[in-house]
Every structure is written in structure tokens, then in C-alpha cells.
Design a protein around this motif. Structure first.
Motif, mmCIF file in Angstrom:
data_model
loop_
_atom_site.group_PDB
_atom_site.id
_atom_site.type_symbol
_atom_site.label_atom_id
_atom_site.label_comp_id
_atom_site.label_asym_id
_atom_site.label_seq_id
_atom_site.Cartn_x
_atom_site.Cartn_y
_atom_site.Cartn_z
ATOM 1 N N PRO A 32 68.282 44.282 -34.214
ATOM 2 C CA PRO A 32 66.912 43.871 -33.881
ATOM 3 C C PRO A 32 66.848 42.521 -33.161
ATOM 4 O O PRO A 32 65.942 42.300 -32.351
ATOM 5 N N VAL A 33 67.796 41.645 -33.437
ATOM 6 C CA VAL A 33 67.788 40.345 -32.752
ATOM 7 C C VAL A 33 68.133 40.540 -31.272
ATOM 8 O O VAL A 33 67.516 39.934 -30.386
ATOM 9 N N PHE A 49 67.546 43.259 -29.656
ATOM 10 C CA PHE A 49 66.364 43.921 -29.106
ATOM 11 C C PHE A 49 65.297 42.870 -28.768
ATOM 12 O O PHE A 49 64.678 42.923 -27.702
ATOM 13 N N GLY A 50 65.113 41.910 -29.683
ATOM 14 C CA GLY A 50 64.155 40.837 -29.420
ATOM 15 C C GLY A 50 64.529 40.047 -28.179
ATOM 16 O O GLY A 50 63.676 39.734 -27.343
ATOM 17 N N TYR A 76 63.875 42.072 -25.093
ATOM 18 C CA TYR A 76 62.425 42.134 -24.870
ATOM 19 C C TYR A 76 61.953 40.844 -24.190
ATOM 20 O O TYR A 76 61.180 40.873 -23.237
ATOM 21 N N MET A 77 62.471 39.706 -24.674
ATOM 22 C CA MET A 77 62.081 38.432 -24.052
ATOM 23 C C MET A 77 62.549 38.379 -22.600
ATOM 24 O O MET A 77 61.842 37.886 -21.715
ATOM 25 N N PHE A 79 60.819 32.129 -21.448
ATOM 26 C CA PHE A 79 61.704 31.963 -22.602
ATOM 27 C C PHE A 79 63.027 31.297 -22.196
ATOM 28 O O PHE A 79 63.554 30.453 -22.918
ATOM 29 N N SER A 127 64.671 27.818 -22.504
ATOM 30 C CA SER A 127 66.054 27.362 -22.514
ATOM 31 C C SER A 127 66.987 28.549 -22.298
ATOM 32 O O SER A 127 66.847 29.584 -22.957
ATOM 33 N N TYR A 181 69.994 28.528 -23.145
ATOM 34 C CA TYR A 181 70.842 28.624 -24.340
ATOM 35 C C TYR A 181 70.213 29.509 -25.415
ATOM 36 O O TYR A 181 70.893 30.008 -26.297
ATOM 37 N N LEU A 182 68.896 29.658 -25.314
ATOM 38 C CA LEU A 182 68.218 30.532 -26.266
ATOM 39 C C LEU A 182 68.788 31.947 -26.159
ATOM 40 O O LEU A 182 69.047 32.604 -27.169
ATOM 41 N N ASN A 207 72.157 32.233 -27.829
ATOM 42 C CA ASN A 207 72.063 32.307 -29.293
ATOM 43 C C ASN A 207 71.617 33.693 -29.754
ATOM 44 O O ASN A 207 72.210 34.270 -30.665
ATOM 45 N N LEU A 208 70.558 34.194 -29.125
ATOM 46 C CA LEU A 208 70.054 35.504 -29.550
ATOM 47 C C LEU A 208 71.086 36.592 -29.277
ATOM 48 O O LEU A 208 71.316 37.475 -30.106
#
Lengths: 223, 675
Positions: free
Chosen positions: B315-316, B318-319, B322-323, B334, B342, B344-345, B348-349
Motif C-alpha cells: 500500500p505504501v 501504491f500511495g 498515486y502521488m 509532492f 521533495s 527524496y520523498l 522513501n516511499l
């Protein structure tokens, strides 16, 4: 299921066919229970991705564009959507409690009302997206807000679909169970399954409402 | 918090009335009304037509929504229409195959009971079905097609790297091929064991007649062809330049091929979540009486721990996808630093999923080999509980290591030691599992069958892959090796040398169970020998190539590295030939010259072998009672694994051998305890 047989000694007699039906029913009820909790777990990780994004971008504040002062979604609409959803979940919880006491009509009214309130909450959240005073890419905050709402609305619509099927089924079968305790009391396999599904839904609906409250705090209090 | 409604007190309906159709219980509702001609009924043809219509509708809607955007008019790229087109196509595909019929039917308050799937013949493999065995075979064929497609792309990569100066492809096409290969392999590998073996074998191994949610199971498969086609279609849209990791901000700037990556990976993510979800619920709730957690086969443990990773980590991803889609369509920011986001976001995801993904790939491989080892060693698994603890430990720790992928890309230096420690810690439970395998092999009289050869190959390859991984978890070593062919060699050793060797071993082991036909053993041995030799010949030199400085994903390299690269490329072509041997064996043994298998050809105690091959609808004539662990080989006092005694089958002997009556066997039972 595994505690149904004592297998420490010699081979027990085979399970008779009618006992297999009992095993299948307990498996079905257990599956609904486990599935709903697992669904909550998976959704939590999806929501956690947004919560992480919120705090990550907030702490970085790239180019000072985490949340410019003038960017605020409508507090009135956002609060209304959250309160309506919370109210719907609590109402349904109460309805299920009444159902357990044999008051089937109370649950049906509560469920149909919770369904309507859920739709209202969805409508308010979608409407809010059309009344924003900022563009999706105008800041980190704006991105998280515009990104999160459709996800929450989609999961909420899924929950409302679930509730609709439960209400529709209970209405369709009410004559068959009349005089036997109706949905709240009948001890048929299907009634037991339907009640287990109702219980699972109850958990999920309350969960979604609490997530709505948590993100309301993020967007309107912490921001 | 919620009220448990399952035990509500009410009016008891007599047991006689609790059968379908009796007054107390409701008969299954039937769908009535106009019946469409068979041509337009649920199936591949309708799915294809609906997919095209869905794509066109989504594309049109996307144009309606976004064609006026300044971004679209300036660039000429309407990502919204492409993404909505793909989503429309996917919805059309699953609607056409018949997935949506039941949910819509259910909205009217009607309920269909699950009826046994009695359709026989090849056509059932092209339909939406609720039979877990058919879904398992569908998955198996689907995953092999994925694998062969991505394998051909790998050969294209190696063709380009034959020469540092003469080029077959331009740099743009090269990176498209690399990205397509990597993404397809990683998407496929996630489901390569849980899909075919998990769906087919788990109900059989736990004594269940079906999966907990058969419709979700079928949906999880039917999403994979959609993801496959969407990902391949990326090549027609210019591909994507990011490789499988999809790093921002390149992924935001990339052309429309990136949209295919986003949607294909997203669709596959949903499929992965559904598959894992179903496995967990099935194992927890549908185990036969007597099948305690301690008796649960280690394969089921491995698949279940993997499934937890799939359900919680995906799910992460997938999130994040989606972003990314939102950044590319509605212009959120995002991943754009200058607008409050960022890049870097994304890292991380993505890696929060990406590193558990590594263990999603490794654990099923271990699960397969540990399931097969006791069968071919004729002794119980050494320290089975330690192996299970290792699996649980790996899956838990895997959520705490993702930042090591950011060692060289801007992580706070103070955080490096922490993630270096967690990454090195995870080698401990991994080592547990490896040592359990070694302990099982210790002083065993090994039957060197084809599946066992693949097990041995697995251990050798994974050892090299695992040890090189420890180097990469170390910050100073990672700083020099990061982004080089060393990393590439490392993960190919763990994924291809580990998981795929286990997968092939599993195919040779369980295909007789799944099809009732046996693979040609002589061809199988040649398949293993060539695959093992050419796999190592391909990837071992890449450690050196990486240490000598050749970076990944670059189509040119220093001339001094040409000899090594040519060696690797030629080995890769020969590895392709080895895999072709498998395909030939599969087609030959299953279709052209099928040879019926004997009952329980490996003399396994596993519950899945206590029914016919292939199993009948419903798997077992009745739900079995499990009496003992499936690994009590060589224990003369062990109870039979279950109380099953199918017609025409001998009872499971106390010493662990299931001796077929009046049938020749490929290998004699060896019940002597050797340690």
C-alpha cells in the motif's frame, strides 16, 4: 478450527459431512473477521504514506513552501464532512447494538441513515475540492490535501458499497426470517455470516471515521 | 469496540432446515433475464473488446478534462488522458472477463452460493474461475510469459553491451529496454511463487477445499495480464527513462511512457495486495482440524510471512505511485522541491516497499527449498522452529532497513549507522534459515533428483548473493559499489540465482501434482546443469566488472572492460538457451508427449500428496484430520500425516513413506534415518 479435534492419540473418526458444514461456517466467519482486520492494516499503511508525506514535507519546508499563510481549505466544510462521517459511524455502531437486542428495525433505520450520512460526507469532501483557494501544486500542504481527499473518498465509497449490500440483503431476506428472530436472531448459517459481515463492517466504518478525525487534526490544527 | 454479532441469541432454526433450500435457509439466488449469446459472454474476447472501449472512453474523458491545461498545450503530452485511458482499459478488461458481475448482482441483495467448478477442458484456463487450482495454473503460465518476455529484453541489453563503441540501440532505447526488463521482472517476481504455488498448493497443504475469498483470488490473477500489456505498451509511448525504481524528478519530467509504468505498477500492486490478503486469511481460518501452527508446512509459513509483507508494504508503494500520477496529471508538487515537495520523498516511499520487496522475493525461495529438502534427504527439517522464527524475523526487520538505499543520496549522515546496523541485523535471521537448510543436508543420504539439484543450486547462488549483500549494507563499501554492476550482480544472485532456481525446482517438484504429468528428468538435469553453469558464468564476472567501475544503466563503458562484458554477454545467451531447454521440456512433457505421473512420485508426506494428481474439484473427498507433522521422515513411530485414505491408495506408512499400490515408482522409498 484446529481445536476441534484431539489428535494426540490414535486416528479419530472421519469428520461427518454435516460437521463439515459447521467447519465451513466457522471458517467463513473467521475469514470475515480476519479479512476486515487485515483490510484495516493495509489501509493503515496507505494512510501512513500520506501521514509520513505530511510530516516529511512539513519538516523539510522546501523553499519555504510547505504552507503559505493564505492557503486554507474551508474549515466549515472540512469539519462538517468529518463530523457527519463520525456521526454516521457511531449511529451504525448504536444500530448494531440495538440489533443484538433483537431490534431489527432500529438497525435498518440506523444503517440506512448511516448510508445517507456517508454519502453526504463524500459529497461534502468532493464539494470542498471545488472550493479551494489554492492550486494543487502551490505548496507541499496543498499537494497532500488534494492528494489525500480522493483516497479517503474512494475508501469511503467502498465502505458505503459494503453497507449497501448488507442493507439490501437484510431487506431481501427479512420475510424468510420473520418469526425466527429476523437478522438479529435467526440461527441459520447465512444469518450468522451476515451478522459477522455486519460486525466487520462496523469496525471498518469506525476506523475510517477515526482516520478522518486524525487527518482533520493534521490539516486544520497542526497544518 | 464493535459488537461481536456472530453469537447473537435468537430463535433456533432446526438443523433440518439449515440446508440450502429449506425454509430456514435461503436457496441461492439465480440470475434471470436476457442471456447474451456465448460470443458476448464473459471471456477473453469480451474482455479484449471492453478493454479497448474502456481505454478509448478513458482517453476521451482525459482529453475532455485536461486538454485545455497550459501544461498540456505547451508540451503536447496529455498524461491525464493516457492514465485515465489505461485505468478505463483495466476496468473494461476485468468487467469483460466477468469480475464485476457478482459485485453488481450483490447490490440487489441477492447472494450466489459458491458452486464447485465442474467445467473441464482447456477453456477453463481462459476464463474467470473460482477454482484455486485453475487460478494457480493461470498464474503459472502468466508468470512464465512475463519471465520469458523480460528475459528476451535482458538479452537485448547484453547484445548492446557486446561492444563499448558499436551500438545496436541508441542510449534512449537502451534505457527503455533496461527499465522495461527491470520493472517487468520485479513485478513478476513478486507474484512468482505466491501466485502459482501459493494459490494452487496452500489450500491443499492445509486440508482446505478452496481459498477464503475465491473471487478476490481470481481478480488478483486477471489484473496481471492488464499490467503486462500496459507495461509493454510503454515501448510504443517512448518508454520510461527511470529504470524500475522510477526516481523523481526524472519520473515527473519523463514522457508518456512513464504513465504506463505508473499504471502498470499500480495495477500490479493491487493484485499483489489481494493475493497476499487471501493467502493470510485462508491459512488462519481454513486449516483442517489437527493442523496446528507447529504442524503447518514450512512452505505455508514462508508464503504467509511473505503475504504479510505484500499486504502491508505494497500500500505504501501504491500511495507513492498515486502521488506520482497526481504530480503528472493534476500538477500537485509532492516530488518537486521548488514547489514545496521533495524528490527524496519518492525514494522513501518507494524503498519502504522496495526493501521488503527483496524479502518478498527471498522468503518464498527459502520456503520452496525447505519444503523439498526433507523429502529428498529423508529426514526431518533440522530445527524447523528456528527456520520459522527466521522467516518471521526477516519479515519484521525488513520494514526497518529501507534507508540503506539512500546512503549515497542525501540521507542525514547521522542516520547511516542506524540503518547500517538494522541492515546487517537482518542477515542474522536470514542466516538462521540458511543454516537450517545446511543442517537438514548434514549427513543426509541425498536423492539427487532434478528438484533437489535446483535446491542445491539455490543454496550456492544465494550464499554468494547474500554475502555480497552484507558488503552493500556497509556504508564505506556501499559508497564505492553503489550504482555499479556489483549491485546488479548481487541482486541477480539473490533473485535469479535464489528465487528463480527455487521456482524452477518447485515446478519440477509440483507439476506432477498440478497436471498429473511428469517432466522429462533427463532434459530436466540438462536444464539444471546448463542453467547453473551459465548463470554463474554470466553474473560472477559482473562483480568484477562493477568493482572495476562500470556503472549500471549506461550503454557505453571503458574499452578495457570489453573482454569481461563479451564473456558475460555470450554466457547470457547460453543461459537463454538453458531456459529454452526448460520451455522445450515443459511443452514436450505436458503437451506433445505427456507421461502420466505415479501417485506421489517423490514419496512425500505432504498433505498435498494425499489426494489424486491432479486433485479433484474440492481437493479432498472430505476434510482431512491432520495427525502429524509432514516432515517425520525416518521416524518409525510417527503417525501418518492425516486420516485420508483415497480410493486406490495405500495408507500413509508410519515410517513416512506413502507406498503406492501396484504402481511403479521413479525412486524407491528411503526411510532410513541417517542422522
Amino acid at each position: 478450527m484446529t481445536d476441534l479435534a484431539d489428535v494426540t492419540g490414535a486416528a479419530p473418526p472421519p469428520i461427518p459431512p454435516d460437521a463439515e458444514e459447521g467447519l465451513a461456517l466457522s471458517a467463513a466467519i473467521g475469514s470475515i473477521w480476519t479479512g476486515s482486520r487485515l483490510l484495516i492494516g493495509a489501509c493503515s499503511f496507505l494512510y501512513a504514506a500520506f501521514a509520513f508525506t505530511f510530516f516529511y514535507l512539513r519538516s523539510l519546508n522546501s523553499h519555504g513552501l510547505w504552507h503559505p499563510e493564505e492557503q486554507h481549505p474551508s474549515l466549515l466544510i472540512g469539519t462538517s464532512a468529518t463530523v457527519v462521517l463520525l456521526g454516521a459511524a457511531l449511529l451504525h455502531y448504536y444500530g448494531v447494538w440495538r440489533l443484538r437486542n433483537g431490534l431489527n428495525l432500529d438497525w435498518r433505520v440506523a444503517a440506512i441513515t448511516a448510508l445517507g450520512l456517508g454519502v453526504l460526507s463524500v459529497g461534502l469532501q468532493v464539494y470542498q475540492l471545488t472550493r479551494l483557494n489554492f492550486y494543487p501544486g502551490s505548496s507541499g500542504y496543498a499537494s497532500v490535501f488534494v492528494g489525500w481527499v480522493p483516497v479517503h473518498v474512494t475508501l469511503l465509497l467502498g465502505a458505503l458499497y459494503w453497507l449497501e449490500t448488507l442493507v439490501a440483503r437484510s431487506l431481501r431476506v427479512r420475510n424468510a426470517w420473520r418469526g425466527r428472530g429476523d437478522l438479529g436472531g435467526a440461527v441459520t448459517p447465512e444469518a450468522t455470516r451476515l451478522r459477522a459481515s455486519l460486525d466487520a463492517f462496523n469496525y471498518f466504518y469506525i476506523y475510517l471515521a477515526l482516520v478522518g478525525v486524525a487527518f482533520w487534526f493534521l490539516f486544520y490544527v497542526i497544518d | 469496540m464493535a459488537i461481536d454479532m456472530s453469537n447473537a441469541i435468537g430463535v433456533e432454526v432446526p438443523a433440518s432446515e439449515q440446508v440450502p433450500g429449506a425454509p430456514g435457509e435461503l436457496p441461492p439466488d439465480r440470475r434471470r433475464g436476457f442471456q447474451l449469446p456465448a460470443l458476448f459472454g464473459p471471456g477473453l474476447l469480451r474482455a479484449g473488446v471492453f478493454a479497448v472501449l474502456g481505454y478509448l472512453l478513458g482517453h476521451w474523458f482525459g482529453n475532455l478534462l485536461a486538454s485545455g491545461y497550459q501544461q498540456v498545450t505547451n508540451s503536447g503530452d496529455n498524461n491525464t488522458s493516457i492514465i485515465l485511458g489505461y485505468l478505463g482499459g483495466t476496468i473494461g478488461w476485468v468487467a469483460g472477463i466477468g469480475v464485476l458481475a457478482y459485485p453488481l448482482f450483490k447490490m440487489t441483495g441477492k447472494e450466489e452460493l459458491l458452486a464447485p467448478q465442474r467445467r473441464a477442458g482447456t477453456s477453463r484456463y481462459f476464463k474467470y474461475t473460482l477454482d484455486h487450482k485453475v487460478v494457480g495454473i493461470q498464474y503459472m503460465v502468466g508468470m512464465i510469459v512475463y519471465f520469458l518476455t523480460a528475459g528476451l529484453l535482458a538479452l537485448a541489453v547484453r547484445t548492446e553491451l557486446l561492444s563499448p563503441t558499436s551500438h545496436v540501440f541508441g542510449p534512449g532505447v537502451y534505457i527503455e529496454i533496461v527499465g522495461e526488463h527491470g520493472t517487468m521482472m520485479m513485478m513478476m517476481m513478486t507474484s512468482v511463487v505466491v501466485g502459482p504455488f501459493g494459490n494452487y498448493l496452500v489450500p491443499l497443504m492445509i486440508g482446505a477445499k478452496r481459498m477464503a475469498f475465491p473471487r478476490l483470488e481470481a481478480l488478483s490473477f486477471w489484473l496481471t495480464p492488464a499490467a503486462y500489456v500496459i507495461l509493454l505498451s510503454s515501448l510504443w509511448l517512448g518508454g520510461f527513462p527511470t529504470g524500475w525504481t522510477g526516481y523523481a524528478t526524472l519520473s515527473i519530467q519523463a514522457g508518456q511512457g512513464m504513465d504506463a509504468y505508473v499504471v502498470a505498477f499500480g495495477v500490479m500492486a493491487v493484485s499483489i495486495i489481494l493475493a497476499g490478503f487471501n493467502i493470510i486469511v485462508t491459512v488462519i481460518n481454513l486449516r483442517a482440524p489437527g493442523l496446528t501452527w507447529g504442524r503447518l508446512p514450512v512452505f505455508v509459513w514462508g508464503v504467509m510471512t511473505t503475504s504479510f509483507l505484500m499486504v502491508l508494504a505494497t500500500p505504501v508503494l501504491f500511495g507513492g505511485l498515486y502521488m506520482l500520477a497526481m504530480d503528472r496529471t493534476v500538477q500537485t508538487s509532492f516530488f518537486t522541491d521548488t514547489l514545496g515537495g521533495s524528490s527524496y520523498l519518492w525514494e522513501n516511499l518507494f524503498w519502504f516497499f522496495g526493501h521488503p520487496e527483496v524479502y518478498i522475493l527471498a522468503l518464498p525461495g527459502f520456503a520452496i527449498v525447505l519444503e523439498m529438502l526433507p523429502v529428498f534427504c529423508r529426514k526431518p527439517i533440522f530445527a524447523q522452529k528456528v527456520a520459522i522464527a527466521g522467516m518471521v524475523g526477516v519479515s519484521s526487520l525488513s520494514f526497518f532497513v529501507w534507508q540503506h538505499h539512500l546512503f549515497d543520496s542525501g540521507i542525514n549522515p547521522d542516520m547511516r549507522p542506524l540503518f547500517m546496523l538494522t541492515t546487517e541485523l537482518i542477515s542474522i535471521p536470514t542466516g538462521f534459515i540458511f543454516l537450517v537448510g545446511m543442517g537438514t543436508l548434514w549427513k543426509a543420504r541425498i536423492r539427487l533428483t532434478v528438484p533437489m539439484m535446483f535446491c542445491m543450486g539455490f543454496f550456492f547462488n544465494f550464499l554468494l548473493g547474500g554475502i555480497s549483500g552484507v558488503f552493500l549494507s556497509d556504508v564505506p563499501a556501499d559508497t564505492t559499489a553503489h550504482g555499479s554492476f556489483f549491485v546488479m550482480a548481487h541482486f541477480h544472485y539473490t533473485i535469479m540465482g535464489g528465487l528463480l532456481f527455487a521456482f524452477f525446482g518447485g515446478l519440477y517438484y509440483w507439476l506432477p501434482k498440478m497436471t498429473g504429468r511428469t517432466m522429462n528428468q533427463r532434459l530436466g538435469k540438462w536444464n539444471f546443469i546448463t542453467m547453473f553453469v551459465f548463470f554463474n558464468s554470466t553474473f560472477l564476472p559482473l562483480f568484477a566488472v562493477g568493482e572495476l567501475g562500470q556503472p549500471r544503466r549506461v550503454f557505453e563503458y571503458a574499452k578495457r572492460l570489453q573482454t569481461l562484458n563479451d564473456w558475460v554477454s555470450i554466457s547470457a545467451f547460453l543461459l537463454g538457451f538453458a531456459i529454452l531447454l526448460f520451455v522445450i521440456n515443459l511443452v514436450w512433457s505436458m503437451i506433445i508427449k505427456p507421461v502420466a505421473t505415479v501417485e506421489n512420485p517423490w514419496h512425500s508426506r505432504g498433505l498435498e500428496w494425499q489426494t489424486t494428481s491432479p486433485p479433484p474439484p474440492g481437493n479432498f473427498e472430505r476434510i482431512p484430520i491432520v495427525l502429524a507433522s509432514p516432515y517425520e521422515y525416518g521416524n518409525p513411530e510417527a503417525l501418518p500425516v492425516s486420516d485420508l485414505l483415497s480410493p486406490g491408495r495405500a495408507p500413509v506408512a508410519a515410517n513416512g513413506a506413502n507406498t503406492p499400490t501396484g504402481q511403479a515408482t521413479t525412486a524407491g522409498p528411503d526411510t532410513e534415518r541417517t542422522s
